[in-house]
Design an enzyme around this catalytic site. Structure first.
Site, PDB file in Angstrom:
ATOM      1  CG  HIS A  12      -2.146  -0.615   0.918  1.00  0.00           C
ATOM      2  ND1 HIS A  12      -3.722  -0.962   0.207  1.00  0.00           N
ATOM      3  CD2 HIS A  12      -2.558  -1.943   0.896  1.00  0.00           C
ATOM      4  CE1 HIS A  12      -4.526  -1.064   0.413  1.00  0.00           C
ATOM      5  NE2 HIS A  12      -3.886  -2.284   0.864  1.00  0.00           N
ATOM      6  CB  THR A  16     -10.343   5.055  -1.941  1.00  0.00           C
ATOM      7  OG1 THR A  16      -9.879   5.123  -1.099  1.00  0.00           O
ATOM      8  CG2 THR A  16      -9.874   3.631  -3.123  1.00  0.00           C
ATOM      9  CE  LYS A  47      -6.772  14.204  -0.492  1.00  0.00           C
ATOM     10  NZ  LYS A  47      -7.064  12.588  -1.167  1.00  0.00           N
ATOM     11  NE  ARG A  48      -5.686  10.316   9.420  1.00  0.00           N
ATOM     12  CZ  ARG A  48      -5.270   9.185  10.369  1.00  0.00           C
ATOM     13  NH1 ARG A  48      -6.134   7.885  10.482  1.00  0.00           N
ATOM     14  NH2 ARG A  48      -4.925   9.788  11.494  1.00  0.00           N
ATOM     15  CE  LYS A  74      -3.567  10.935   3.144  1.00  0.00           C
ATOM     16  NZ  LYS A  74      -4.472  10.689   2.023  1.00  0.00           N
ATOM     17  CE  LYS A 108     -14.166   5.620  -0.579  1.00  0.00           C
ATOM     18  NZ  LYS A 108     -13.426   6.424   0.851  1.00  0.00           N
TER      19      LYS A 108
HETATM   20  C1  LIG Z   1     -11.782   7.303   1.050  1.00  0.00           C
HETATM   21  C2  LIG Z   1     -11.614   6.954   2.663  1.00  0.00           C
HETATM   22  C3  LIG Z   1     -10.880   7.553   2.821  1.00  0.00           C
HETATM   23  C4  LIG Z   1      -9.212   7.806   2.257  1.00  0.00           C
HETATM   24  O1  LIG Z   1      -9.681   8.805   1.132  1.00  0.00           O
HETATM   25  P1  LIG Z   1      -8.592   9.477   0.171  1.00  0.00           P
HETATM   26  O2  LIG Z   1      -8.330  10.350  -0.464  1.00  0.00           O
HETATM   27  O3  LIG Z   1      -7.598   8.438  -0.614  1.00  0.00           O
HETATM   28  O4  LIG Z   1      -6.832   9.591   1.197  1.00  0.00           O
HETATM   29  C5  LIG Z   1     -10.358   7.842   3.843  1.00  0.00           C
HETATM   30  N1  LIG Z   1     -11.663   7.833   4.876  1.00  0.00           N
HETATM   31  C6  LIG Z   1     -12.718   7.702   4.496  1.00  0.00           C
HETATM   32  C7  LIG Z   1     -13.488   8.490   6.235  1.00  0.00           C
HETATM   33  C8  LIG Z   1     -12.643   7.155   3.414  1.00  0.00           C
HETATM   34  O5  LIG Z   1     -14.724   7.375   2.860  1.00  0.00           O
END
Ligand SMILES: *Cc1c(COP(=O)(O)O)cnc(C)c1O
Length: 824
Positions: free
Chosen positions: A361, A657, A549-550, A555, A661
Site C-alpha cells: 500500500h 480512493t 482525507k487523512r 497529501k 468517490k
Molecule cells: C475513502 C476514504 C478515505 C481515503 O481517502 P483518500 O483521499 O484516498 O486518502 C479516508 N477516510 C474515509 C472516511 C474515506 O471514506
C-alpha cells in the site's frame, strides 16, 4: 417497476417487528421510545431479515465446499451498517414507508448509529468496500480483523486545535454482531521453545512458560446486493484465559494471572491512529499476532472439519494480506502445519507459499514495518525460529542466483541489521505481490521492490483500487442515483461500467440542468450539515472545493491552505478583481503525535477564522474545517462536491480512493499525476480534469539528487514569499507569531542541514495556482462544467471495487461464484 426483492421483503412483518422490539427491549410504545431505542429496534428487525439469508449462505458454502478468500486486515473502516444493509436487501422503499407509517424518519434513525470506525483511512475503507463487492458478486469470503473497544478517535476542534476523544462505539451495543464463544481460540505470547524428540526420532517444538489470551470471535453479516448472499466479517475480542481463584494461588501464579488479565484487557483496547506510519510499538505486534493466530487457527480448523489432507489446504483457502500488518500469518501457518499437523518443512512451505498473497500500500520508508529481533523473538519465540529458517533459506537462494553479491543480501534479506522486515517476508513467502494503482505498481517494480521483481517477476501484478457504488452513490447520493436509474436503468448498481450510457446526456441541456440541480440540492444538504456542526454559513451557489482525507504532509493540505492565503491576499489588494465565490472545505484527522499535521489543522482553522469574518471580501471565500471526518459524513460530502482536491506529491499516494468517490459523484479532479489520478484522467480525458505539478519521474529524479532548493522559489516568487512571511509574522497567530514557524521551517529550513520542502510544496505552488485559475474559468462556463461533471460520472465505471475484486479473483485467488439454490 417494482423490484422482485422489494416484494419479498415483508413490510408488515417488519413494522410489527419494530413495534415488538421497542416493547420487549425497552417496555415502551413507539411514541415513548427515543430515537436511539428506535434505531436499536429497527436494526434488530433488519437483522432478523438478514439472518435466514446468512444461514442459507453458510449452509450452501458448507455443502458446495468452495475455495474461500480470507481477507486479513488490521482495519475495516465500515461506517454505518443499518442503511447499507437495508439498501443491499433492496428494502429501502418498504422500510422507509413502514417507518413513515410509524411516524419515524429513516434518516434520523440512521443518524443514531455510530460509525464502526475500525480503521484509519483508505486502507481500512478498501477492506470494507472489498467485503461489499465480494458478497455482491457471490464469492465466498471472510473478513478477519480486530474488535477494537475504541475505534478511530473522534475529533473535536477547540480553538482551532484538534482534540482526540475516545470513540466508545460499543456503548449502546452493536445490534448486528453475533458473539460466538464456541469458536474461541487460544493465542500464546512469550515464554520459550523446548524441543522434545519423540519415539519416531522427530523433534517436537513446544512453547512453554507463555502467557495466553482467549480470542473470542464476533461475526458481522456482510449483505450482498440483492442476491441473498451474506458473508461474514469476523472480528476478534480478547478475554483472559482463566479467572481468579485467589485461594489457590501462590505468589508466582498470582503475578502471572494479573499479567494475563492485563494482556487480554490491553490487546484489543484501541486502534492505532497512524495512517501510513510505522511506530514500532510492542502492543501493535501483539495485536497483529493475536488476530492472525486466531484467524489462521480458525481457517485450519474449518478446513479440517471437511477435509483429511492438510497438504491440500491451499486448494480451499487463500489469505490476502492487506499490507504487511498481517504478515505474521505466514509463519503462523507454517507453525501450525509443522507443530500441530506434523508436516515437514518442505510440505508446510509448499502449502504456505500457495496460500498467502500480499498487497503493498505504500512506498514511503516511514511506513515500512521492521521489528527489532529482540522484541519479535521475545514475544513470538516459536514464530521467530520459523522466520529465521525462512530467512536462512531465502538468503541461500539469493546467493545461488547472485553469487558473491552481498549487496543483494543486504537489500533483500528478511532479517538484517537486527530487524525483521515484514515486507520482505511477505514477498519471499507469498505467491502474489500487488500494488494498488498502475503507477504505484510500476514504481514498485522499477524502484522500491526492484530486486524482488527481478528475482521473481511473475509474482507481481497491479490491482487498481476501487470503491463500492452501493455505499458511495446509491446510499450516499440518492438524488443522483435516482436520476441515473431514470435515464439508463438500474444495472449500474451491480455493473458500474453501464454508466458509460450517460455519455449521451453530457451535451443535453435539460440533463445538464437536472444534474446541476441535484448537485445544488446536495450542496444545500451539506451546507445544513456545516451550519449544524460548525456554525458556519456557506453559500451553496459558490464552488465547493473539497479536500477530505487523512492529514499527512505528502497529501499536501498545506499547499491548499497556502494557496487560499494567497487568494485572500489578492482579494485584499484588488477587491474588484473578478472572483467566483468559493467555499474551501477540509476534513482530516491527524495522528495524535504528528506535530506538523496537527499544526496544519490549526493553520486551516486560523485562516478560516480570519477570512470568514472579514466583511471586506463580501463572503467571496469561505474556509470550513469539517470536524470528525468519517465514512458517514463523507457520503454527504462527496455528493455535494464540485472540485476534488487530489494534490499529493507525485509518487507518494499509492492509489487514493477518495478521488474515485468524488468522480462517481460528479466532482472534477484537481490533482497531480499520482496514484489512481493517472487512471482517472485516462478514463475521463484530460479536458475533464485539471492536472498540475511535477510528475512522479521528476520528483524521483530530484530525490535522487538530494532534493531541490526551495530558497530559489522564495527569492523569485513574491506571492510565495508573502504567504510564507505570513506564517511567521503573526498574521494568523497574533498572540504567538512563532506558532506556525515549524511549518515555515519544514518548507524553507535554511538553518539546519535537514532537508527542506521534501514534499515539493513550493515547487508546485505556481502550477497549482494556475490550475486553480483554470478551475474558476471552467466553472464560469456553466454548460461546460455540467458536461464535464456528467462525463466524470459516466467514465467512473472502472473504479468500482466490483472490478477490482473480479481482477483479484481471476489473477490471484481463483474462486468460483456460489449460486444459491432457488427458494421453494
Ligand atoms: C475513502 C476514504 C478515505 C481515503 O481517502 P483518500 O483521499 O484516498 O486518502 C479516508 N477516510 C474515509 C472516511 C474515506 O471514506
Amino acid at each position: 417497476m417494482i423490484k422482485k426483492a422489494a416484494l419479498s421483503f415483508d413490510k408488515d412483518l417488519f413494522k410489527r417487528s419494530v413495534v415488538y422490539n421497542v416493547k420487549t427491549l425497552y417496555r415502551k410504545s413507539m411514541e415513548e421510545a427515543t430515537p436511539q431505542q428506535i434505531f436499536q429496534a429497527v436494526s434488530y428487525a433488519i437483522k432478523d431479515a438478514i439472518v435466514d439469508k446468512w444461514m442459507t449462505t453458510q449452509e450452501e458454502y458448507e455443502k458446495q465446499d468452495p475455495k474461500m478468500v480470507y481477507y486479513l486486515s488490521m482495519e475495516f473502516l465500515m461506517g454505518r451498517a443499518l442503511g447499507n444493509n437495508i439498501i443491499n436487501l433492496q428494502a429501502h422503499e418498504p422500510v422507509k414507508e413502514a417507518l413513515e407509517e410509524l411516524g419515524v424518519d429513516i434518516n434520523a434513525i440512521e443518524d443514531q448509529e455510530p460509525d464502526a470506525a475500525l480503521g484509519n483511512g483508505g486502507l481500512g475503507r478498501l477492506a470494507a468496500c472489498f467485503l461489499d463487492s465480494l458478497a455482491t458478486l457471490g464469492y465466498p469470503a471472510y473478513g478477519c480483523g480486530i474488535r477494537y473497544r475504541y475505534g478511530m478517535f473522534k475529533q473535536q476542534i477547540r480553538d482551532g486545535y484538534q482534540i482526540e476523544v475516545p470513540d466508545n462505539w460499543l456503548e449502546n451495543g452493536n445490534p448486528f454482531e453475533l458473539r460466538r464463544p464456541e469458536y474461541a481460540k487460544e493465542v500464546k505470547f512469550g515464554g520459550y521453545v523446548n524441543v522434545y524428540v519423540d519415539e519416531n526420532g522427530r523433534s517436537n517444538f513446544k512453547q512453554e512458560g507463555y502467557q495466553s489470551v482467549n480470542a473470542i470471535p464476533y461475526d458481522l453479516p456482510i449483505v450482498g446486493y440483492g442476491n441473498g448472499i451474506v458473508n461474514t466479517l469476523r472480528i476478534w475480542d480478547a478475554q483472559p484465559v482463566e479467572c481468579f481463584r485467589l485461594e489457590s494461588f501462590d505468589k508466582g501464579d498470582y503475578q502471572k494471572a494479573v499479567e494475563q488479565e492485563n494482556l487480554a484487557k490491553n490487546i484489543v483496547e484501541v486502534l492505532y491512529p497512524n495512517d501510513n506510519h510505522y511506530a514500532g510499538k510492542e502492543l501493535r505486534l501483539k495485536q497483529q499476532y493475536f488476530f492472525i493466530s486466531a484467524s489462521v487457527q480458525a481457517a485450519v480448523a474449518k478446513y479440517m472439519r471437511k477435509h483429511e489432507d492438510i497438504r491440500r489446504f491451499h486448494e480451499k483457502v487463500t489469505f490476502q494480506l492487506n499490507d504487511t500488518h498481517p504478515t505474521v500469518a505466514i509463519a503462523e501457518l507454517m507453525r501450525i502445519l509443522m507443530d500441530e499437523y506434523y508436516l515437514t518443512w518442505d510440505e508446510a512451505w509448499a502449502v504456505t507459499t500457495k496460500t498467502c498473497a500480499y498487497t503493498n500500500h505504500t512506498i514511503m520508508s516511514e511506513a515500512l514495518e521492521k521489528w527489532p529481533i529482540e522484541l519479535f523473538s521475545r514475544l513470538l519465540p516459536r514464530v521467530y525460529q520459523i522466520v529465521e529458517e525462512i530467512n536462512r533459506r531465502f538468503v541461500k537462494q539469493i546467493e545461488q542466483i547472485y553469487p558473491g553479491n552481498h549487496e543483494k543480501i543486504r537489500k533483500m534479506a528478511i532479517i538484517y541489521d537486527g530487524q525483521v522486515k515484514m515486507a520482505h517476508l511477505a514477498i519471499a513467502s507469498g505467491y502474489s505481490v500487488n500494488g494498488v494503482a498502475r503507477l504505484h505498481t510500476e514504481i514498485l517494480k522499477k524502484q522500491e521492490l526492484r530486486d524482488f521483481y527481478e528475482m521473481m517477476p511473475n509474482k507481481f501484478s497491479n490491482k487498481t483500487n476501487g470503491i463500492t457504488q452501493r455505499r458511495f452513490l446509491l446510499h450516499g447520493n440518492p438524488l443522483l442515483a435516482d436520476w441515473i436509474t431514470f435515464h439508463i436503468g438500474s444495472d449500474w448498481i451491480t455493473d458500474l461500467t453501464r454508466l458509460t450510457k450517460l455519455k449521451v446526456y453530457a451535451d443535453d441541456e435539460k440533463a445538464q440542468q437536472e444534474f446541476m440541480n441535484i448537485k445544488y440540492k446536495n450542496k444545500i444538504r451539506l451546507a445544513e450539515y456545516i451550519l449544524e456542526h460548525n456554525g458556519i454559513e456557506v453559500d451553496p451557489r459558490s464552488i465547493f472545493d473539497v479536500q477530505v482525507k487523512r492529514l499527512h504532509e505528502y497529501k499536501r493540505q498545506l499547499l491548499n491552505i497556502l494557496h487560499i492565503m494567497h487568494l485572500y491576499n489578492q482579494l485584499k489588494e484588488h477587491p474588484e478583481m473578478p472572483f467566483y465565490p468559493r467555499t474551501f472545505i477540509f476534513g482530516a484527522k491527524a495522528a495524535a503525535g504528528y506535530r506538523n499535521a496537527k499544526l496544519t489543522i490549526k493553520l486551516i482553522n486560523a485562516v478560516g477564522e480570519a477570512i470568514n469574518n472579514d466583511a471586506s471580501i463580501c463572503g467571496k471565500i469561505k474556509v470550513v474545517f469539517i470536524e470528525d471526518y468519517k465514512v458517514s459524513n463523507a457520503e454527504i460530502i462527496f455528493a455535494a462536491s464540485d472540485v476534488s482536491e487530489q494534490i499529493s506529491t507525485a509518487s507518494k499516494e499509492a492509489s487514493g480512493t477518495g478521488n474515485m468517490k468524488f468522480m462517481l459523484n460528479g466532482a472534477i479532479t484537481l490533482g497531480t499525476m499520482d496514484g489512481a489520478n493517472v487512471e482517472i484522467v485516462e478514463e475521463v480525458g484530460e479536458e475533464n480534469a485539471v492536472i498540475f505539478g511535477l510528475s512522479s519521474d521528476e520528483v524521483i529524479r530530484y530525490e535522487n539528487f538530494g532534493g531541490y532548493d526551495p530558497m530559489e522559489i522564495f527569492n523569485n516568487n513574491s506571492d510565495v514569499r508573502k504567504v510564507l512571511m505570513q506564517l511567521i509574522n503573526g498574521t494568523y497567530s497574533k498572540n504567538d507569531p512563532d506558532l506556525f514557524r515549524p511549518l515555515y521551517n519544514s518548507l524553507l529550513n535554511t538553518l539546519s542541514t535537514s532537508k527542506a520542502d521534501t514534499y515539493f510544496i513550493l515547487k508546485d505552488f505556481e502550477s497549482y495556482a494556475e490550475a486553480q485559475k483554470k478551475v474558476e474559468a471552467a466553472y464560469r462556463d456553466e454548460k461546460g462544467w455540467a458536461r464535464s461533471a456528467i462525463l466524470n460520472v459516466a467514465c467512473s465505471g472502472k473504479f468500482s471495487s466490483d472490478r477490482t475484486i473480479e481482477e483479484y479473483v481471476k489473477d490471484i485467488w481463483h474462486l468460483d461464484k456460489v449460486v444459491l439454490p432457488l427458494k421453494k
